[in-house]
Design an enzyme around this catalytic site. Structure first.
Site, PDB file in Angstrom:
ATOM      1  N   GLU A 168     -29.961  -5.622 -11.226  1.00  0.00           N
ATOM      2  CA  GLU A 168     -31.387  -4.632 -11.245  1.00  0.00           C
ATOM      3  C   GLU A 168     -32.337  -6.333 -11.688  1.00  0.00           C
ATOM      4  OE1 GLU A 168     -33.595  -3.741 -13.449  1.00  0.00           O
ATOM      5  OE2 GLU A 168     -32.077  -3.184 -15.246  1.00  0.00           O
ATOM      6  N   VAL A 183     -33.607   0.099 -11.741  1.00  0.00           N
ATOM      7  CA  VAL A 183     -31.678   1.061 -11.228  1.00  0.00           C
ATOM      8  C   VAL A 183     -31.600   1.938 -10.191  1.00  0.00           C
ATOM      9  CG1 VAL A 183     -30.596   2.683 -12.299  1.00  0.00           C
ATOM     10  CG2 VAL A 183     -30.671   1.026 -14.158  1.00  0.00           C
ATOM     11  N   SER A 224     -36.770   9.825 -16.044  1.00  0.00           N
ATOM     12  CA  SER A 224     -36.986   8.633 -14.919  1.00  0.00           C
ATOM     13  C   SER A 224     -36.046   9.275 -12.899  1.00  0.00           C
ATOM     14  CB  SER A 224     -35.738   7.332 -15.847  1.00  0.00           C
ATOM     15  OG  SER A 224     -35.689   6.724 -14.450  1.00  0.00           O
ATOM     16  N   LYS A 259     -31.632   4.011 -22.656  1.00  0.00           N
ATOM     17  CA  LYS A 259     -31.881   3.506 -23.855  1.00  0.00           C
ATOM     18  C   LYS A 259     -32.944   4.591 -24.762  1.00  0.00           C
ATOM     19  CE  LYS A 259     -34.859   1.464 -20.191  1.00  0.00           C
ATOM     20  NZ  LYS A 259     -34.268   1.444 -19.398  1.00  0.00           N
TER      21      LYS A 259
HETATM   22  N1  PSU Z   1     -32.044  -1.657 -18.613  1.00  0.00           N
HETATM   23  C1  PSU Z   1     -33.035  -2.595 -19.997  1.00  0.00           C
HETATM   24  N2  PSU Z   1     -34.419  -3.367 -19.879  1.00  0.00           N
HETATM   25  C2  PSU Z   1     -35.037  -2.460 -19.036  1.00  0.00           C
HETATM   26  C3  PSU Z   1     -34.471  -1.028 -17.937  1.00  0.00           C
HETATM   27  C4  PSU Z   1     -33.129  -0.936 -17.742  1.00  0.00           C
HETATM   28  O1  PSU Z   1     -31.717  -3.126 -20.501  1.00  0.00           O
HETATM   29  O2  PSU Z   1     -36.358  -3.149 -18.191  1.00  0.00           O
HETATM   30  C5  PSU Z   1     -35.382  -0.849 -16.988  1.00  0.00           C
HETATM   31  C6  PSU Z   1     -34.339  -0.662 -15.966  1.00  0.00           C
HETATM   32  O3  PSU Z   1     -34.489  -0.883 -14.232  1.00  0.00           O
HETATM   33  C7  PSU Z   1     -34.812   0.815 -15.969  1.00  0.00           C
HETATM   34  C8  PSU Z   1     -35.721   0.924 -15.943  1.00  0.00           C
HETATM   35  O4  PSU Z   1     -34.471   1.588 -14.230  1.00  0.00           O
HETATM   36  O5  PSU Z   1     -35.576  -0.129 -17.088  1.00  0.00           O
HETATM   37  C9  PSU Z   1     -35.945   2.844 -16.916  1.00  0.00           C
HETATM   38  O6  PSU Z   1     -38.353   2.595 -15.872  1.00  0.00           O
HETATM   39  P1  PSU Z   1     -38.142   4.170 -15.727  1.00  0.00           P
HETATM   40  O7  PSU Z   1     -38.310   4.776 -17.475  1.00  0.00           O
HETATM   41  O8  PSU Z   1     -40.193   3.595 -15.459  1.00  0.00           O
HETATM   42  O9  PSU Z   1     -37.505   4.716 -15.595  1.00  0.00           O
HETATM   43 MN    MN Z   2     -40.783   7.483 -15.807  1.00  0.00          MN
END
Ligand code: PSU
Ligand code: MN
Length: 334
Positions: free
Chosen positions: A41, A122, A156, A175
């Site tokens: 990604e 992702v 997410s 995360k």
């Molecule tokens: N993994 C990491 N750092 C990141 C991400 C994943 O170590 O920044 C990214 C991925 O692209 C994942 C996104 O889909 O963070 C999630 O963002 P959100 O919580 O806004 O869906």
């Molecule tokens: Mn979000």
């Protein structure tokens, strides 16, 4: 594009879509031979890691995928096309440009229409990878249920995409800034298999343990390959699609952090986000940057180490998957 439309005797990409997707030559050639390909990604490059670590890490991830015998395909959006296999120059552009859109599944068509550069999450990367017939993806940590989601509804789109797109996502769990118990519950609700790679516990991204037990464990790339084969076949057999799979790989022991230490950093970062009024798409990048700052780069170091480890494991899985398919085990669909 011809290559992609014809490989495997399937018409995966309609003519209409072919004009919106561009597959790097070596990636198209690997797909045609059914050789191993790993999707990577690009949100982590444009929004997840600071310059110049983002560019260095993107390059290292591609390098370890190649060393393991697979072809890396970093995915993003440029000039109105979904690019499957960004070049070094294109990756450098996304790493440095200031106005890159963060592209989840809901943003793909609008960003294509606007011609803006976009880095795919992702969810966005899975959506594009599946259309290019790539079924293994590496990231750091998936998105999930945010803390306080009962007020914000911030969950997410990675989870929704995993429920409907047959791509195996290799990650160190979700995360640490998220509500991990709720994330695990929602994964189960959505019918997404979560499998520990050499672990019985859902990892907590920067830390190896979360206290959340897993139902399933595998200990070799071959075992993962067999599992994903069955998952895709069951999908095809049923409704014509399959949920993805989450393969959780704990961060390397030498760079993992203690959970208690991470937790206090996350709590302060959440307070800072509240004060600054951060919402929506900006929440995850803000929190990652904030814990990077308050840990004096320790979380950044762990994040980089686990991204590289996940890329390596994803490549080993893709190699095993491709070898099993070419031995003729149901090499019909994938
Ligand atoms: N993994 C990491 N750092 C990141 C991400 C994943 O170590 O920044 C990214 C991925 O692209 C994942 C996104 O889909 O963070 C999630 O963002 P959100 O919580 O806004 O869906
Ligand atoms: Mn979000």
């Amino acid at each position: 594009m011809n290559v992609l439309r014809e490989f495997g005797g399937k018409s995966r990409l309609e003519d209409k879509v072919a004009g919106l997707i561009s597959v790097r030559d070596d990636v198209a050639a690997a797909l045609e031979r059914r050789a191993p390909v790993v999707a990577l990604e690009s949100t982590v490059i444009a929004h997840g890691l600071p310059w110049p670590h983002n560019l260095e890490t993107a390059r290292s991830m591609e390098a370890v995928v190649r060393e393991a015998g697979a072809t890396p395909a970093t995915i993003g959006i440029l000039d109105g096309k979904m690019v499957v296999g960004l070049t070094n120059e294109q990756i450098a552009f996304l790493a440095e440009a200031q106005d890159v859109a963060k592209v989840s599944r809901s943003d793909v068509s609008a960003v294509l229409a606007s011609g803006r550069p976009g880095a795919t999450t992702v969810a966005g990367t899975m959506f594009i990878a599946a259309r290019a017939d790539i079924h293994v993806l590496a990231t750091g940590g998936i998105g999930g249920v945010h803390r306080g989601s009962e007020n914000t509804y911030d969950i997410s789109a990675d989870l929704t995409e995993l429920s409907r797109t047959p791509v195996a996502v290799v990650c160190a769990g979700a995360k640490a800034i998220l509500d991990l118990p709720r994330t695990v519950e929602v994964l189960e609700t959505l019918g997404i298999p979560v499998v520990g790679y050499g672990t019985n516990e859902f990892p907590a991204f920067y830390s190896r343990a979360s206290g959340l037990p897993l139902q399933h464990r595998v200990d070799s790339p071959d075992d993962v390959a067999r599992l994903i084969r069955i998952q895709w076949d069951l999908g095809t057999f049923g409704q014509g699609f399959s949920a993805g799979i989450v393969i959780v790989n704990p961060p390397p022991a030498e760079s993992a952090l203690a959970r208690t230490e991470v937790e206090s950093l996350v709590v302060s970062a959440l307070e800072a986000a509240e004060v600054a009024g951060i919402r929506g798409k900006n929440v995850t990048p803000f929190l990652l940057e904030e814990v990077g700052r308050t840990s004096r780069g320790k979380t950044l170091e762990t994040n980089i180490a686990l991204l590289i480890a996940n890329a390596r494991l994803a490549a080993r899985i893709a190699v095993a998957y491709s070898a099993q398919n070419s031995r003729g085990q149901n090499a019909v669909s994938r």
